[in-house]
Write a protein that holds these residues in place. Structure first.
Motif, mmCIF file in Angstrom:
data_model
loop_
_atom_site.group_PDB
_atom_site.id
_atom_site.type_symbol
_atom_site.label_atom_id
_atom_site.label_comp_id
_atom_site.label_asym_id
_atom_site.label_seq_id
_atom_site.Cartn_x
_atom_site.Cartn_y
_atom_site.Cartn_z
ATOM 1 N N CYS A 5 0.800 -1.008 -0.142
ATOM 2 C CA CYS A 5 0.053 -0.047 -0.154
ATOM 3 C C CYS A 5 0.825 1.123 0.106
ATOM 4 O O CYS A 5 1.818 1.286 1.051
ATOM 5 C CB CYS A 5 -0.870 0.062 1.059
ATOM 6 S SG CYS A 5 -1.725 1.656 1.393
ATOM 7 N N CYS A 8 -0.083 3.299 3.502
ATOM 8 C CA CYS A 8 0.443 3.044 4.997
ATOM 9 C C CYS A 8 1.525 1.717 5.015
ATOM 10 O O CYS A 8 2.029 1.211 5.909
ATOM 11 C CB CYS A 8 -0.678 2.608 5.681
ATOM 12 S SG CYS A 8 -1.684 1.147 5.422
ATOM 13 N N CYS A 31 -5.962 -2.168 0.196
ATOM 14 C CA CYS A 31 -5.231 -2.304 1.493
ATOM 15 C C CYS A 31 -6.156 -2.606 2.619
ATOM 16 O O CYS A 31 -7.137 -1.944 2.833
ATOM 17 C CB CYS A 31 -4.782 -0.982 1.719
ATOM 18 S SG CYS A 31 -3.722 -1.035 3.343
#
Ligand SMILES: [Zn+2]
Length: 263
Positions: A5, A8, A31
């Motif tokens: 991702c 994050c 994600c």
């Protein structure tokens, strides 16, 4: 191949394949932690940007009029209305012109598109310092590295108003959400409110949103109620009041450009 991702850093899950620009078979990932949806790396971008302004986007004019009403109310009541403002990726310059007509000192910048409607009001970082707020409309979904882009924007101003359509609850199926934009291939990053909150937290900012497509990232503390109240009343006569109080720049801009020409 694993997909990480871009927001994050969590391992994202493959969700589906879709055909972009009628020929590229592209993988989409989601994600599980922050909800961000991303495509595989956009190797088709050169072709997708043959026409930087998406020619399918027939909502361009009405959307800009609506955004100008909303943003005028926001800026007048929540920020320094006499400050300098920048419309980033401003396209033809329609929004900049509308905002100057409403009395705000707005400037244009765009690396992909020619400035047709706000000529003479190009952003120059050496001259236009301390930008009060930056507007970024219909861009986040085009970003191939959103975190890097947000960092770049925050270097210009600590306040960002932006639009991008968010999805809610579950991942929309390919045939359920036009915003995937398979036919033009320019949309590669998709956010839910959770994703936007994750971005806000990463930069120590507050997120305010109408829960759909209009969002504000700022260090300022306001309430979501106040944010949404000004959005609601922006559809009343309020923008006219703002324009009347600030005084339109339409005539003074015209005179300024005429004077520059005659130099
Ligand atoms: Zn994530």
């Amino acid at each position: 191949m694993d997909c990480i991702c871009k927001i994050c850093g969590t391992k994202s899950n493959y969700i589906f394949n879709a055909v972009l620009l009628n020929k590229y078979d592209v993988k989409y990932y989601h994600c599980p932690k922050c909800d961000f949806i991303q495509t595989e790396e956009p190797y088709w971008f050169d072709e997708a940007y043959k026409y930087p302004i998406n020619i399918e986007d027939t909502g361009l004019v009405s959307r800009n009029i609506l955004l100008a009403k909303r943003t005028s109310s926001m800026l007048y009541f929540l920020f320094n209305k006499k400050g300098l403002f920048l419309d980033y990726a401003a396209g033809y310059g329609l929004f900049v012109r509308l905002m100057r007509d409403n009395g705000f000192d707005f400037y244009w910048s765009d690396i992909h598109t020619e400035n047709l409607l706000a000529k003479g009001f190009e952003y120059n970082p050496a001259v236009h310092k301390n930008i009060t707020l930056i507007t970024v409309f219909e861009c986040f979904e085009h970003f191939s590295d959103p975190i890097k882009e947000v960092k770049k924007l925050l270097n210009i101003s600590p306040n960002i108003i932006f639009s991008t359509e968010t999805f809610s609850k579950k991942v929309p199926a390919p045939n359920e959400w036009d915003y995937y934009g398979f036919s033009h291939g320019q949309h590669i990053s998709f956010y839910s409110q959770k994703t936007l909150q994750t971005i806000a937290q990463k930069f120590g900012l507050n997120l305010y949103s109408n829960g759909k497509s209009y969002h504000l990232l700022t260090k300022k503390k306001i309430s979501n109620f106040v944010f949404n109240y000004f959005l609601k009343v922006s559809l009343s006569g309020l923008p006219l009041f703002v324009k009347w109080r600030l005084g339109s720049k339409r005539l003074s801009d015209s005179i300024m450009i005429r004077n520059k020409r005659s130099l």
